[in-house]
Design a protein around this motif. Structure first.
Motif, PDB file in Angstrom:
ATOM      1  N   VAL A 304      34.305  -0.012 -16.023  1.00  0.00           N
ATOM      2  CA  VAL A 304      33.156   0.380 -16.615  1.00  0.00           C
ATOM      3  C   VAL A 304      33.651   0.551 -18.171  1.00  0.00           C
ATOM      4  O   VAL A 304      34.217   1.613 -18.702  1.00  0.00           O
ATOM      5  CB  VAL A 304      32.823   1.986 -16.089  1.00  0.00           C
ATOM      6  CG1 VAL A 304      31.579   2.232 -16.830  1.00  0.00           C
ATOM      7  CG2 VAL A 304      32.634   1.623 -14.608  1.00  0.00           C
ATOM      8  N   SER A 456      30.915   6.544 -10.903  1.00  0.00           N
ATOM      9  CA  SER A 456      30.711   5.750 -12.086  1.00  0.00           C
ATOM     10  C   SER A 456      31.010   4.338 -11.780  1.00  0.00           C
ATOM     11  O   SER A 456      30.299   3.462 -12.613  1.00  0.00           O
ATOM     12  CB  SER A 456      31.797   6.209 -13.523  1.00  0.00           C
ATOM     13  OG  SER A 456      31.263   7.772 -13.608  1.00  0.00           O
ATOM     14  N   ILE A 457      31.772   3.868 -11.254  1.00  0.00           N
ATOM     15  CA  ILE A 457      32.205   2.505 -11.011  1.00  0.00           C
ATOM     16  C   ILE A 457      31.129   1.831 -10.125  1.00  0.00           C
ATOM     17  O   ILE A 457      30.483   0.718 -10.396  1.00  0.00           O
ATOM     18  CB  ILE A 457      33.503   2.316 -10.388  1.00  0.00           C
ATOM     19  CG1 ILE A 457      34.698   2.732 -11.506  1.00  0.00           C
ATOM     20  CG2 ILE A 457      33.535   0.878  -9.622  1.00  0.00           C
ATOM     21  CD1 ILE A 457      35.930   2.625 -10.847  1.00  0.00           C
ATOM     22  N   ASP A 460      27.884   1.615 -12.332  1.00  0.00           N
ATOM     23  CA  ASP A 460      27.712   0.367 -13.053  1.00  0.00           C
ATOM     24  C   ASP A 460      27.602  -0.677 -12.568  1.00  0.00           C
ATOM     25  O   ASP A 460      26.936  -1.451 -12.940  1.00  0.00           O
ATOM     26  CB  ASP A 460      29.076   0.455 -13.901  1.00  0.00           C
ATOM     27  CG  ASP A 460      29.065  -0.339 -14.886  1.00  0.00           C
ATOM     28  OD1 ASP A 460      28.304  -0.404 -16.115  1.00  0.00           O
ATOM     29  OD2 ASP A 460      30.008  -1.367 -14.982  1.00  0.00           O
TER      30      ASP A 460
END
Length: 481
Positions: A304, A456-457, A460
């Motif tokens: 990210v 978050s990964i 994304d």
């Protein structure tokens, strides 16, 4: 005070709590601290746990049902578990590299290590275990008299109540079927799972099952249920808002109680306890800090690119500081979800699915600590574990971490299983008791940071991340309102 951001208020409360505890120990006020201040810390933990369990339940149900496409659920779930497993193995491997490089157990006085070795051989002989390296100090006439004295000490240590209680739990786990962990995930009575400690995996299983079933029934029938689930979830989030307004005071009380329990009215005693464990604690701490400030940001940057290094820590600051003070990733879960959604820009569909699972199965900090502790305990007993035995530690620790409850010091019970897997004395967990709580705080920060990184990964990858470089993180929980 209200003008300060929440995480700064919490940090001030933590600092004042430690100062108060040390002062009360020096002046003989520990009894007052434990009777009149510490209970507020307990109330804080109880309130967060009260909110955490139903929040996990309704968040996962809503998160799964809001995905809409069953194929997306399978893809996202597989990626989530795979990344969590990879980070866990990385954490364990880092711990083993550090403990084999620094060798904290070998920095202890040699005579003390010889005494420890004799105790180990006495235990191994009594329990029918094979001596790992084939060396027998007990057969050397030089150590005969010393061995007689140590024999009595060894027996008394094994009868210690706090250790024997955990030994019984470990024996129960040792005798179960290899597939018993799989059986334990499926609840016989879901309401019993809700009312019992340590059954979070059963709650997650039910929530996933319930949410998946909502995906496969007609929309006109599932929509009213989903509206109810989302509404209840909002109520629990409002509970978090109200509880967190008192977080600085609650954290002060929590830290004051923890340190007072360790020090009592004798500061010299607690300083002496920490002196012998300083190298072990330093090794664990180095590993945990590397995970927080190097490993996770590196993984995040790899997958990210839109989230900057300092932007990530600014966004997650409130959750990390609360995780440090509570030592419970489950209790911190509501705040972690707020930070990930509002500050990092992760879509709620992702966070409500990935984070509750991470709070249960992602125990990177606990895994690293267990790996370091096992090898440290072996070193201080003059036992050199082979590469094969350390690989066993990696495998056992990874599996044990999944079953660790997301509550303070849960890893101690699981470490017994890891010690036993390589033929070491499970009673040795008593050695690391004194510094466990302090390290547990850092371990929890690792776990929460890892959860946010993986979330978050995944977001994304699913194109559900809206982080902006010039975006100012929102003031979590509306402290100014």
């Amino acid at each position: 005070m209200k003008k300060l951001a929440l995480h700064w208020q919490i940090l001030i409360g933590m600092t004042l709590g430690v100062i108060w505890a040390l002062l009360s120990s020096a002046l003989g006020w520990s009894s007052f601290t434990l009777n009149w201040i510490n209970p507020f810390g307990t109330i804080f933990i109880n309130l967060l746990k009260l909110i955490a369990v139903p929040l996990v339940l309704f968040s996962i149900i809503g998160g799964v049902a809001n995905i809409g496409d069953p194929s997306s659920l399978g893809r996202m779930g597989g990626k989530t578990l795979l990344i969590y497993l990879v980070t866990t193995v990385m954490a364990i491997s880092l711990g083993l590299v550090l403990v084999n490089t620094i060798k904290p157990g070998k920095l202890i006085d040699k005579q003390s290590r010889i005494d420890n070795r004799i105790r180990y051989e006495i235990w191994a002989d009594n329990e029918g275990h094979e001596i790992k390296d084939g060396i027998h100090y007990l057969k050397d006439p030089v150590f005969f008299e010393r061995a007689q004295n140590i024999s009595k000490l060894s027996e008394s240590e094994l009868k210690e109540v706090s250790v024997s209680d955990k030994l019984e739990k470990a024996k129960e786990q040792k005798n179960i079927s290899p597939l018993q962990p799989l059986v334990d995930i499926v609840p016989e009575n879901f309401f019993f799972s809700l009312s019992s400690n340590g059954l979070m995996l059963q709650i997650i299983f039910f929530a996933l099952f319930f949410g998946v079933c909502l995906l496969f029934i007609p929309n006109e029938k599932s929509q009213p249920v989903l509206i109810l689930v989302n509404g209840i979830n909002e109520v629990f989030l409002k509970m978090v808002d109200l509880v967190m307004q008192g977080a600085p005071f609650f954290v002060f009380a929590l830290l004051a109680g923890v340190v007072s329990k360790m020090a009592g009215d004798d500061l010299a005693k607690v300083l002496e306890i920490f002196k012998g464990l300083s190298w072990y604690a330093a090794t664990v701490l180095i590993g945990l800090l590397l995970m927080i400030f190097v490993i996770y940001p590196g993984i995040l940057k790899l997958f990210v690119k839109k989230i900057p290094y300092f932007g990530f820590f600014k966004a997650m600051g409130p959750a990390q500081t609360l995780a440090f003070s509570t030592s419970s990733s489950a209790a911190t879960l509501p705040i972690t979800m707020e930070c990930v959604e509002h500050n990092l820009g992760v879509d709620k569909k992702i966070s409500s699915f990935v984070l509750p699972i991470g709070a249960t199965v992602n125990m990177d900090g606990t895994s690293l600590y267990q790996a370091v502790a096992v090898v440290f305990l072996a070193q201080m007993h003059m036992i050199d574990l082979t590469i094969g035995q350390q690989i066993t530690v990696v495998i056992t620790t990874a599996l044990a971490s999944i079953g660790s409850a997301a509550v303070p010091s849960a890893g101690l019970v699981m470490m017994i299983v890891v010690l036993d897997s390589v033929g070491l004395n499970p009673a040795w967990i008593a050695i690391v008791f004194p510094v466990d709580r302090i390290l547990d705080m850092f371990r929890t920060v690792v776990n929460v940071t890892g959860d946010a990184t993986v979330c978050s990964i995944i977001a994304d990858g699913e194109d559900m991340l809206t982080y902006k470089n010039n975006k100012k993180p929102t003031e979590t929980f509306n402290m100014d309102s």
